[in-house]
Design a protein around this motif. Structure first.
Motif, mmCIF file in Angstrom:
data_model
loop_
_atom_site.group_PDB
_atom_site.id
_atom_site.type_symbol
_atom_site.label_atom_id
_atom_site.label_comp_id
_atom_site.label_asym_id
_atom_site.label_seq_id
_atom_site.Cartn_x
_atom_site.Cartn_y
_atom_site.Cartn_z
ATOM 1 N N PRO A 5 0.815 -1.223 0.028
ATOM 2 C CA PRO A 5 -0.034 0.052 0.029
ATOM 3 C C PRO A 5 0.767 1.281 -0.109
ATOM 4 O O PRO A 5 2.147 1.102 0.465
ATOM 5 N N ARG A 6 0.341 2.445 -0.698
ATOM 6 C CA ARG A 6 1.306 3.545 -0.601
ATOM 7 C C ARG A 6 1.384 4.181 0.637
ATOM 8 O O ARG A 6 2.512 4.422 0.799
ATOM 9 N N PHE A 7 0.595 4.332 1.630
ATOM 10 C CA PHE A 7 0.793 4.670 3.160
ATOM 11 C C PHE A 7 0.581 3.457 3.790
ATOM 12 O O PHE A 7 -0.480 2.994 3.898
ATOM 13 N N THR A 8 1.488 3.332 4.799
ATOM 14 C CA THR A 8 1.547 2.271 5.954
ATOM 15 C C THR A 8 0.766 2.849 6.967
ATOM 16 O O THR A 8 0.518 4.039 7.022
ATOM 17 N N SER A 9 0.298 2.203 7.873
ATOM 18 C CA SER A 9 -0.251 2.724 8.948
ATOM 19 C C SER A 9 0.612 3.624 9.767
ATOM 20 O O SER A 9 -0.001 4.412 10.490
ATOM 21 N N ARG A 10 1.616 3.094 9.831
ATOM 22 C CA ARG A 10 2.863 3.817 10.634
ATOM 23 C C ARG A 10 3.018 5.310 10.014
ATOM 24 O O ARG A 10 3.220 6.201 10.723
ATOM 25 N N ALA A 11 3.016 5.400 8.622
ATOM 26 C CA ALA A 11 3.126 6.658 7.944
ATOM 27 C C ALA A 11 1.848 7.393 8.359
ATOM 28 O O ALA A 11 1.930 8.835 8.508
ATOM 29 N N THR A 12 0.927 6.839 8.303
ATOM 30 C CA THR A 12 -0.454 7.455 8.561
ATOM 31 C C THR A 12 -0.575 8.301 9.619
ATOM 32 O O THR A 12 -0.824 9.347 9.929
ATOM 33 N N VAL A 13 -0.243 7.482 10.941
ATOM 34 C CA VAL A 13 0.084 7.915 12.245
ATOM 35 C C VAL A 13 0.911 9.121 12.251
ATOM 36 O O VAL A 13 0.571 10.070 13.004
ATOM 37 N N VAL A 15 2.031 11.443 9.824
ATOM 38 C CA VAL A 15 1.294 12.262 9.275
ATOM 39 C C VAL A 15 0.158 13.127 10.305
ATOM 40 O O VAL A 15 0.025 14.211 10.380
ATOM 41 N N LEU A 16 -0.591 12.269 10.979
ATOM 42 C CA LEU A 16 -1.715 12.818 11.721
ATOM 43 C C LEU A 16 -1.127 13.372 12.959
ATOM 44 O O LEU A 16 -1.606 14.763 13.543
ATOM 45 N N VAL A 17 -0.126 12.869 13.508
ATOM 46 C CA VAL A 17 0.696 13.255 14.798
ATOM 47 C C VAL A 17 1.209 14.890 14.405
ATOM 48 O O VAL A 17 0.973 15.917 15.152
ATOM 49 N N LEU A 18 1.976 14.843 13.079
ATOM 50 C CA LEU A 18 2.403 16.231 12.741
ATOM 51 C C LEU A 18 1.309 17.366 12.353
ATOM 52 O O LEU A 18 1.432 18.503 12.786
ATOM 53 N N CYS A 19 0.298 16.772 11.868
ATOM 54 C CA CYS A 19 -0.849 17.725 11.546
ATOM 55 C C CYS A 19 -1.281 18.146 13.016
ATOM 56 O O CYS A 19 -1.624 19.092 13.044
ATOM 57 N N SER A 20 -1.598 17.607 13.911
ATOM 58 C CA SER A 20 -2.113 17.845 15.256
ATOM 59 C C SER A 20 -1.289 18.817 15.748
ATOM 60 O O SER A 20 -1.584 19.622 16.489
ATOM 61 N N LEU A 21 0.251 18.294 15.890
ATOM 62 C CA LEU A 21 1.214 19.413 16.410
ATOM 63 C C LEU A 21 1.154 20.820 15.664
ATOM 64 O O LEU A 21 1.183 21.833 16.352
#
Length: 161
Positions: A5-13, A15-21
């Protein structure tokens, strides 16, 4: 082999952490920058006030000198020492002597004698304004400009009865 898959679950998490920061830190950062600008403006204002205080202190020190007070009385109030004959020199050519393509500016008080008014002493100006106020008070009010009495019906303003 199956395609990754293009985005792994680790990469998705991640990205979400960086966006929330970024979302969490955006408001405090903006506040910090605006407060720094406000502090800078207040410092400039304080410096300007300090300069004004220094100028006023210098002026106060000058007014303590009797010679300065005499010079100001002579210049501003046209005072003269006992035994002196005061003269006020008026340019005979007047203000219109200089060639100019534009008309002279109209005086702010609506009179036609702006240059003559400047040559008059201050007490003449005061007396002229008293005369003007007296004639304005005696002038009758024209019927078209007379204010109408307030209407008691439908008046929304509160009244003390």
């Amino acid at each position: 082999m199956a395609a990754r898959p293009r985005f792994t679950s680790r990469a998705t998490v991640l990205v979400l952490v960086l966006c929330s920061l970024v979302a969490i830190l955006a408001y405090p950062t903006r506040q910090f920058i605006s407060q720094r600008a406000e502090i800078s403006a207040q410092r400039a204002k304080a410096e300007h006030a300090r300069q004004q205080v220094e100028q006023l202190r210098r002026d106060k020190a000058r007014w303590q000198d009797p010679e300065y007070v005499k010079a100001q009385a002579r210049a501003r109030l046209h005072y003269a020492m006992p035994g002196e004959t005061p003269y006020i020199a008026v340019d005979p050519a007047g203000a219109g002597a200089a060639p100019s393509s534009a008309p002279p500016p109209a005086p702010s008080d609506g009179t036609a004698g702006g240059a003559v008014k400047a040559a008059k002493p201050w007490y003449s100006s005061v007396w002229d304004s008293v005369d003007a106020a007296d004639t304005a008070a005696l002038a009758p009010i024209a019927p078209s400009t007379r204010p109408l009495p307030p209407s008691p019906v439908g008046d929304p303003s509160p009244h003390d009865h």
